[in-house]
Write a protein that holds these residues in place. Structure first.
Motif, short mmCIF file in Angstrom:
data_model
loop_
_atom_site.label_atom_id
_atom_site.label_comp_id
_atom_site.label_asym_id
_atom_site.label_seq_id
_atom_site.Cartn_x
_atom_site.Cartn_y
_atom_site.Cartn_z
N THR A 257 0.88 -1.11 -0.08
CA THR A 257 -0.06 0.04 -0.02
C THR A 257 0.71 1.30 -0.02
O THR A 257 0.34 2.39 -0.54
CB THR A 257 -1.06 0.05 1.19
OG1 THR A 257 -0.23 0.02 2.35
CG2 THR A 257 -1.89 -1.14 1.13
N GLU A 258 2.00 1.20 0.67
CA GLU A 258 2.85 2.17 0.70
C GLU A 258 3.78 2.52 -0.67
O GLU A 258 3.97 3.61 -0.81
CB GLU A 258 3.89 2.37 1.76
CG GLU A 258 3.21 2.58 3.11
CD GLU A 258 2.87 1.13 3.94
OE1 GLU A 258 2.82 0.98 5.06
OE2 GLU A 258 2.68 0.08 3.20
N THR A 259 4.05 1.63 -1.45
CA THR A 259 5.00 1.78 -2.69
C THR A 259 4.32 1.52 -4.16
O THR A 259 4.92 1.44 -4.91
CB THR A 259 6.04 0.65 -2.42
OG1 THR A 259 5.84 -0.71 -2.57
CG2 THR A 259 6.99 0.87 -1.13
N THR A 260 2.97 1.14 -3.96
CA THR A 260 2.34 1.01 -5.22
C THR A 260 1.92 2.26 -5.73
O THR A 260 1.16 3.17 -4.89
CB THR A 260 1.10 0.14 -5.05
OG1 THR A 260 1.66 -1.18 -4.58
CG2 THR A 260 0.25 -0.07 -6.29
N ILE A 261 1.85 2.46 -6.99
CA ILE A 261 1.56 3.87 -7.70
C ILE A 261 0.25 3.54 -8.23
O ILE A 261 -0.52 4.29 -8.37
CB ILE A 261 2.74 4.02 -8.72
CG1 ILE A 261 4.20 4.27 -8.16
CG2 ILE A 261 2.12 5.69 -9.48
CD1 ILE A 261 5.33 4.64 -8.97
N ALA A 262 0.33 2.30 -8.94
CA ALA A 262 -1.02 1.75 -9.89
C ALA A 262 -1.09 0.38 -9.96
O ALA A 262 -0.17 -0.30 -9.41
CB ALA A 262 -1.05 2.68 -11.11
N LYS A 263 -1.90 0.02 -10.67
CA LYS A 263 -2.22 -1.37 -11.04
C LYS A 263 -1.91 -1.57 -12.68
O LYS A 263 -2.51 -0.66 -13.33
CB LYS A 263 -3.53 -1.92 -10.86
CG LYS A 263 -3.92 -1.71 -9.08
CD LYS A 263 -3.37 -3.04 -8.47
CE LYS A 263 -3.88 -3.08 -7.08
NZ LYS A 263 -3.22 -4.23 -6.27
N ILE A 264 -1.21 -2.51 -12.85
CA ILE A 264 -1.11 -2.78 -14.32
C ILE A 264 -2.23 -3.14 -15.12
O ILE A 264 -2.33 -2.90 -16.38
CB ILE A 264 0.24 -3.99 -14.65
CG1 ILE A 264 0.96 -3.78 -16.09
CG2 ILE A 264 -0.41 -5.31 -14.28
CD1 ILE A 264 1.23 -2.70 -16.32
N GLN A 265 -3.23 -3.77 -14.35
CA GLN A 265 -4.24 -4.09 -14.79
C GLN A 265 -5.31 -2.86 -15.49
O GLN A 265 -5.82 -2.87 -16.38
CB GLN A 265 -5.35 -4.83 -13.89
CG GLN A 265 -4.97 -5.96 -13.54
CD GLN A 265 -3.81 -6.27 -12.22
OE1 GLN A 265 -3.30 -5.04 -12.15
NE2 GLN A 265 -3.90 -6.96 -11.26
#
Length: 335
Positions: A257-265
Motif C-alpha cells: 500500500t505504501e509503495t504501489t503507484i498503480a495497477k498494471i491491470q
C-alpha cells in the motif's frame, strides 16, 4: 550534488517516457531460502499462495514498450524464482518478437537444465544473470540454503557450452551479494568466473526495507555515516510484482500500500512513470525532506546503490557496449 543531479536527471525525464528498466517480479514462489532474502518470511506466512504474473499483463507491458522509440531493459526477476513460472520461455519469446527491449533473466540457476537452456537460447534472450553469492560449496550452501552447488555449477557451465555451440549472442553474468558470511570469497569468485562469463557483478547488500539483515546492510553500506543522497531507483526503474502492483521501490516485498503507484491491470507504464506520485517522491528525495508517514524516510537501502553505477549501466556495458539505457552520470560527492 543535488543541483548537478537535478539537472542531469530532469533532462532524461524530459526525453524518456518510460523508465530505463522495468522489473517484473513474476512469482512469489522460490526453491531456496537465502539468508539475505525476505522471501522465506513471505512464503512462511499463513495463507501464502503461489501466484504467477499473468501472461496478459506481460503482453500489455511489451506492447507499450514497443510503442515508444526508447531503449528499455525488461528484467524478469521475482519475489521468488522466475524459472518456476510455467510461461517464462513464452514470455521471453513474445518480448523478443514484439519489442526492441533488452530481455534479462535473473535466476538462481537450479532449474536451468539442458532443455531450459536450449529453450531460452532459442528464444534469443539477451542476458542471463545467475545469482551465486559464493565461491566455495560450503559458503554457497550456507548463504543459499536449499541449493545444490554441484547442480548450479553444472547448469551454468552447461548453459555457456550450449550458447557457444548454438552460436547465440546471449550474454551471461554471475552475481555475488556481499555480506558477512561470504565477503572473504569475493576475490576468489572474481578470479574463477571472469575468464568464463561476460560480466561478474559484485552487489551491495540491501535490507528490503528493513525486512532482512537491516543492521548489517546499514553497517556495510555506511548508511549511518555518509550524507544521504536521493535514491537512484526513482529515476531509473519501475517494478511490477506478481499481483500486478506497479511499485516505485524495487526493494519492497511487504509494503504494497505504501509503495504501489498503480495497477498494471488499469494503468500503463508511461502514465505511472510520469505521474504526480513519482514527481512528489522525487522532490522529497532531492530535498531530503520526507513527510512523517513516507516509507522512504526511515529507509537505509538508498545507500546500497550509486547514481553512477547500477544494473542499467552494466547492461549498457555488456549488451549495448555504450551508454544507452542511462547516460554517464557525473556525481560530485564533495558536498
Amino acid at each position: 550534488m543535488e543541483a548537478e543531479l537535478r539537472k542531469q536527471v530532469q533532462s532524461r525525464l524530459e526525453r524518456a517516457k518510460l523508465p530505463a528498466m522495468v522489473i517484473l517480479d513474476v512469482t512469489n514462489t522460490c526453491n531456496l531460502k537465502c539468508i539475505h532474502c525476505p522471501q522465506p518470511i513471505m512464503q512462511a506466512k499463513p495463507g501464502f499462495k503461489s501466484t504467477y504474473f499473468e501472461f496478459d499483463w506481460f503482453t500489455k507491458i511489451v506492447d507499450e514498450i514497443s510503442g515508444h522509440d526508447q531503449p528499455v531493459l525488461l528484467r524478469i526477476a521475482g519475489d521468488g524464482e522466475p524459472t518456476i513460472h510455467p510461461k517464462l520461455v513464452e514470455m521471453v519469446s513474445y518480448a523478443k518478437r514484439n519489442s526492441h527491449a533488452v530481455i534479462n533473466l535473473t535466476t538462481n540457476g537450479l532449474l536451468v537444465d539442458r532443455k531450459m537452456a536450449d529453450d531460452l537460447l532459442n528464444a534469443e534472450i539477451d542476458l542471463v544473470d545467475f545469482s551465486i553469492d559464493a565461491y566455495s560449496k560450503a559458503t554457497y550452501e550456507d548463504v543459499r540454503r536449499g541449493g545444490k552447488y554441484e547442480r548450479l555449477i553444472s547448469n551454468i557451465l552447461g548453459f555457456l557450452d550450449r550458447r557457444n555451440s548454438l552460436r547465440k549472442k546471449t550474454k551471461v553474468m554471475v552475481s555475488f551479494v556481499v555480506q558477512k558470511e561470504n565477503q572473504h570469497e569475493v576475490e576468489d569468485f572474481r578470479k574463477f568466473w571472469y575468464p568464463l562469463v561476460d560480466q561478474v557483478l559484485i552487489r551491495q547488500l540491501h535490507s528490503a526495507l528493513g525486512q532482512a539483515k537491516e543492521e548489517e546492510s546499514k553497517e556495510l553500506n555506511q548508511a549511518g555515516e555518509i550524507k544521504r543522497f536521493p535514491c537512484p531507483h526513482l529515476w531509473k526503474r519501475l517494478t511490477i510484482d506478481f499481483k500486478g502492483n506497479i511499485k516505485f521501490c524495487a526493494h519492497d516485498w511487504f509494503f504494497d500500500t505504501e509503495t504501489t503507484i498503480a495497477k498494471i491491470q488499469t494503468s500503463g507504464l508511461a502514465e505511472a512513470w510520469g505521474g504526480e506520485t513519482l514527481a512528489k517522491l522525487r522532490e522529497y528525495h532531492m530535498t531530503n525532506n520526507f513527510p512523517k508517514d513516507a516509507i522512504c524516510g526511515a529507509c537505509n537501502d538508498w545507500a546500497s546503490t550509486l547514481w553512477e553505477y547500477g544494473y542499467e549501466h552494466l547492461v549498457d556495458k555488456v549488451v549495448y557496449r555504450q551508454p544507452t539505457l542511462m547516460p554517464e552520470l557525473r556525481v560530485d560527492r564533495s558536498d
